[in-house]
Design a protein around this motif. Structure first.
Motif, PDB file in Angstrom:
ATOM      1  N   TYR A 191     -19.276  10.149  35.062  1.00 30.35           N
ATOM      2  CA  TYR A 191     -20.020   9.004  35.608  1.00 30.35           C
ATOM      3  C   TYR A 191     -19.926   7.812  34.650  1.00 30.35           C
ATOM      4  N   TYR A 192     -20.079   8.081  33.375  1.00 33.59           N
ATOM      5  CA  TYR A 192     -20.021   7.012  32.368  1.00 33.59           C
ATOM      6  C   TYR A 192     -18.643   6.344  32.359  1.00 33.59           C
ATOM      7  N   TYR A 193     -17.576   7.145  32.363  1.00 32.79           N
ATOM      8  CA  TYR A 193     -16.222   6.588  32.335  1.00 32.79           C
ATOM      9  C   TYR A 193     -15.913   5.828  33.619  1.00 32.79           C
ATOM     10  N   LEU A 194     -16.419   6.326  34.739  1.00 36.94           N
ATOM     11  CA  LEU A 194     -16.256   5.622  36.015  1.00 36.94           C
ATOM     12  C   LEU A 194     -16.934   4.255  35.955  1.00 36.94           C
ATOM     13  N   TYR A 195     -18.156   4.228  35.496  1.00 40.83           N
ATOM     14  CA  TYR A 195     -18.924   2.983  35.402  1.00 40.83           C
ATOM     15  C   TYR A 195     -18.219   2.007  34.461  1.00 40.83           C
ATOM     16  N   ARG A 196     -17.759   2.518  33.326  1.00 38.35           N
ATOM     17  CA  ARG A 196     -17.077   1.663  32.352  1.00 38.35           C
ATOM     18  C   ARG A 196     -15.800   1.065  32.939  1.00 38.35           C
ATOM     19  N   TYR A 197     -15.062   1.883  33.703  1.00 36.13           N
ATOM     20  CA  TYR A 197     -13.834   1.381  34.324  1.00 36.13           C
ATOM     21  C   TYR A 197     -14.153   0.282  35.336  1.00 36.13           C
ATOM     22  N   ILE A 198     -15.198   0.481  36.142  1.00 37.11           N
ATOM     23  CA  ILE A 198     -15.588  -0.521  37.144  1.00 37.11           C
ATOM     24  C   ILE A 198     -15.955  -1.838  36.479  1.00 37.11           C
ATOM     25  N   VAL A 199     -16.727  -1.743  35.383  1.00 35.68           N
ATOM     26  CA  VAL A 199     -17.150  -2.958  34.672  1.00 35.68           C
ATOM     27  C   VAL A 199     -15.953  -3.669  34.045  1.00 35.68           C
ATOM     28  N   LYS A 200     -15.129  -2.900  33.330  1.00 37.18           N
ATOM     29  CA  LYS A 200     -13.996  -3.478  32.607  1.00 37.18           C
ATOM     30  C   LYS A 200     -12.985  -4.115  33.542  1.00 37.18           C
ATOM     31  N   ASN A 201     -12.798  -3.530  34.724  1.00 37.31           N
ATOM     32  CA  ASN A 201     -11.760  -4.011  35.650  1.00 37.31           C
ATOM     33  C   ASN A 201     -12.320  -4.817  36.818  1.00 37.31           C
ATOM     34  N   LYS A 202     -13.634  -5.081  36.759  1.00 38.61           N
ATOM     35  CA  LYS A 202     -14.292  -5.927  37.768  1.00 38.61           C
ATOM     36  C   LYS A 202     -13.995  -5.460  39.191  1.00 38.61           C
ATOM     37  N   VAL A 203     -14.188  -4.169  39.402  1.00 42.10           N
ATOM     38  CA  VAL A 203     -13.932  -3.570  40.717  1.00 42.10           C
ATOM     39  C   VAL A 203     -15.036  -3.994  41.690  1.00 42.10           C
ATOM     40  N   LYS A 204     -14.626  -4.439  42.860  1.00 44.47           N
ATOM     41  CA  LYS A 204     -15.574  -4.832  43.903  1.00 44.47           C
ATOM     42  C   LYS A 204     -15.892  -3.621  44.791  1.00 44.47           C
ATOM     43  N   SER A 205     -17.130  -3.534  45.197  1.00 43.99           N
ATOM     44  CA  SER A 205     -17.521  -2.406  46.038  1.00 43.99           C
ATOM     45  C   SER A 205     -17.021  -2.592  47.464  1.00 43.99           C
ATOM     46  N   GLU A 206     -16.832  -1.467  48.143  1.00 43.54           N
ATOM     47  CA  GLU A 206     -16.489  -1.478  49.557  1.00 43.54           C
ATOM     48  C   GLU A 206     -17.294  -0.365  50.215  1.00 43.54           C
ATOM     49  N   LYS A 207     -17.525  -0.492  51.520  1.00 40.62           N
ATOM     50  CA  LYS A 207     -18.421   0.446  52.206  1.00 40.62           C
ATOM     51  C   LYS A 207     -18.002   1.909  52.040  1.00 40.62           C
ATOM     52  N   PRO A 208     -16.707   2.262  52.218  1.00 39.24           N
ATOM     53  CA  PRO A 208     -16.333   3.670  52.037  1.00 39.24           C
ATOM     54  C   PRO A 208     -16.655   4.189  50.633  1.00 39.24           C
ATOM     55  N   MET A 209     -16.529   3.329  49.639  1.00 43.74           N
ATOM     56  CA  MET A 209     -16.820   3.723  48.254  1.00 43.74           C
ATOM     57  C   MET A 209     -18.308   3.995  48.085  1.00 43.74           C
ATOM     58  N   LYS A 256      -5.279   5.981  50.922  1.00 42.00           N
ATOM     59  CA  LYS A 256      -5.338   4.675  51.579  1.00 42.00           C
ATOM     60  C   LYS A 256      -5.551   3.518  50.602  1.00 42.00           C
ATOM     61  N   SER A 257      -6.065   3.846  49.415  1.00 44.66           N
ATOM     62  CA  SER A 257      -6.447   2.793  48.468  1.00 44.66           C
ATOM     63  C   SER A 257      -5.248   2.303  47.655  1.00 44.66           C
ATOM     64  N   LYS A 258      -5.479   1.184  46.960  1.00 47.93           N
ATOM     65  CA  LYS A 258      -4.435   0.607  46.100  1.00 47.93           C
ATOM     66  C   LYS A 258      -5.060   0.152  44.782  1.00 47.93           C
ATOM     67  N   GLY A 259      -4.279   0.248  43.716  1.00 44.16           N
ATOM     68  CA  GLY A 259      -4.678  -0.322  42.438  1.00 44.16           C
ATOM     69  C   GLY A 259      -5.946   0.266  41.859  1.00 44.16           C
ATOM     70  N   LYS A 260      -6.882  -0.624  41.524  1.00 42.53           N
ATOM     71  CA  LYS A 260      -8.105  -0.230  40.821  1.00 42.53           C
ATOM     72  C   LYS A 260      -8.973   0.723  41.644  1.00 42.53           C
ATOM     73  N   GLU A 261      -9.010   0.511  42.961  1.00 39.72           N
ATOM     74  CA  GLU A 261      -9.834   1.361  43.810  1.00 39.72           C
ATOM     75  C   GLU A 261      -9.349   2.821  43.767  1.00 39.72           C
ATOM     76  N   THR A 262      -8.038   3.014  43.606  1.00 39.30           N
ATOM     77  CA  THR A 262      -7.482   4.362  43.520  1.00 39.30           C
ATOM     78  C   THR A 262      -8.053   5.108  42.316  1.00 39.30           C
ATOM     79  N   VAL A 263      -8.158   4.403  41.199  1.00 40.30           N
ATOM     80  CA  VAL A 263      -8.721   5.017  39.989  1.00 40.30           C
ATOM     81  C   VAL A 263     -10.182   5.397  40.214  1.00 40.30           C
ATOM     82  N   VAL A 264     -10.932   4.523  40.884  1.00 39.23           N
ATOM     83  CA  VAL A 264     -12.347   4.792  41.162  1.00 39.23           C
ATOM     84  C   VAL A 264     -12.493   6.056  42.007  1.00 39.23           C
ATOM     85  N   TYR A 265     -11.689   6.159  43.059  1.00 38.91           N
ATOM     86  CA  TYR A 265     -11.780   7.342  43.921  1.00 38.91           C
ATOM     87  C   TYR A 265     -11.350   8.612  43.178  1.00 38.91           C
TER      88      TYR A 265
END
Length: 279
Positions: A191-209, A256-265
């Motif tokens: 969870y911590y590494y996921l959160y850190r990746y989202i912050v560092k890479n400025k990942v935008k949320s999407e409904k499926p996520m 279905k995802s691309k780029g940063k969203e793929t890492v999040v999933y």
């Protein structure tokens, strides 16, 4: 009432009316004199150029092993700041009690009693649930607090280290409990590494996520319920749902995802997996 060997009583200077300690460990009762029962385990560790970069594992391992007093000698100035931080943030009930240029003494001064294992473990579950909610709400709002997330992770580590310490000190058969604690620690860390990746890479949320993270929270709740209720039906639910999530929704969104969203999933899928194999 039980009779005690006279030879043992004489060796420990015990007579009628003196108090003894009786401790329970699995199916055994251990009788000891007060003096023996209260004797603190002590560990002296020499710090040199070879191990001065390994203070975290050195201290946490000595703590888990049940030592009540840890004395570090040698290159003290090089490690003093890190020792203080680790002690304050991770070693529940311990404080730095002495410090000179030649040694640092860390001692157990206010550790909770061993019967607090289940209470502390409940706190671990609560922290992980809070972390999931924290992630979900911050993603929705696109406002993040990395420091708070790190504090959550450190608090989880502190409680898990304490639980491992209790296992080493008071139980003989610890393998399954130790392994379960390991999975809980890994879950919080991912969870911590996921959160850190989202912050560092400025990942935008999407409904499926967001929907998947909500389901992740429910999935973990099943694990907590299974542990508290000792109900195998909840274990079966978790294992049956792996086809829906790990081998279903997670893979579908990954493909279905691309780029940063793929890492999040990928991170989310790993948390699902850790919960399931933690059963």
């Amino acid at each position: 009432m039980v009779s005690l060997p006279s030879k043992w009583l004489r060796a420990n200077n015990l007579g009628k009316g003196d108090e003894i300690e009786v401790t329970e460990k699995d199916k055994e009762l251990t009788i000891s004199s007060k003096a023996t029962a209260k004797k603190k385990k002590e560990k002296i560790i020499e710090i040199n150029n070879e191990n001065k970069h390994d203070i975290y594992p050195i201290l946490t391992h000595a703590y888990r092993k049940g030592f009540d007093k840890i004395i570090l000698k040698g290159l003290i100035n090089a490690i003093a700041k890190q020792v203080k931080s680790i002690t304050n943030n991770l070693l529940l009930g311990f404080e730095v009690t002495e410090k000179t240029d030649k040694e640092i003494v860390i001692e157990n001064i206010s550790e909770p009693t061993e019967n607090k294992y289940e209470v502390i473990l409940k706190k671990v579950f609560m922290i992980i649930k809070d972390t999931n909610e924290f992630l979900l709400e911050d993603l929705k709002a696109s406002k993040f607090n990395m420091l708070e997330m790190q504090e959550n992770r450190d608090l989880g580590d502190k409680f898990i280290l304490f639980c491992r310490r209790i296992l080493n000190k008071s139980r003989s058969d610890i393998a399954l409990d130790w392994e379960f604690l390991t999975f809980l620690m890994h879950i919080e860390h991912v969870y911590y590494y996921l959160y850190r990746y989202i912050v560092k890479n400025k990942v935008k949320s999407e409904k499926p996520m967001l929907d998947l993270i909500k389901e992740l929270g429910k999935y973990f709740n099943l694990l907590e319920k299974a542990y508290n209720d000792k109900d195998l039906n909840d274990i079966h639910k978790i294992n049956n749902l792996k086809d829906k999530f790990q081998f279903g929704k997670c893979l579908e969104l990954l493909s279905k995802s691309k780029g940063k969203e793929t890492v999040v999933y990928s991170y989310i899928g790993e948390i699902f997996r850790l919960i399931q194999i933690g059963t």
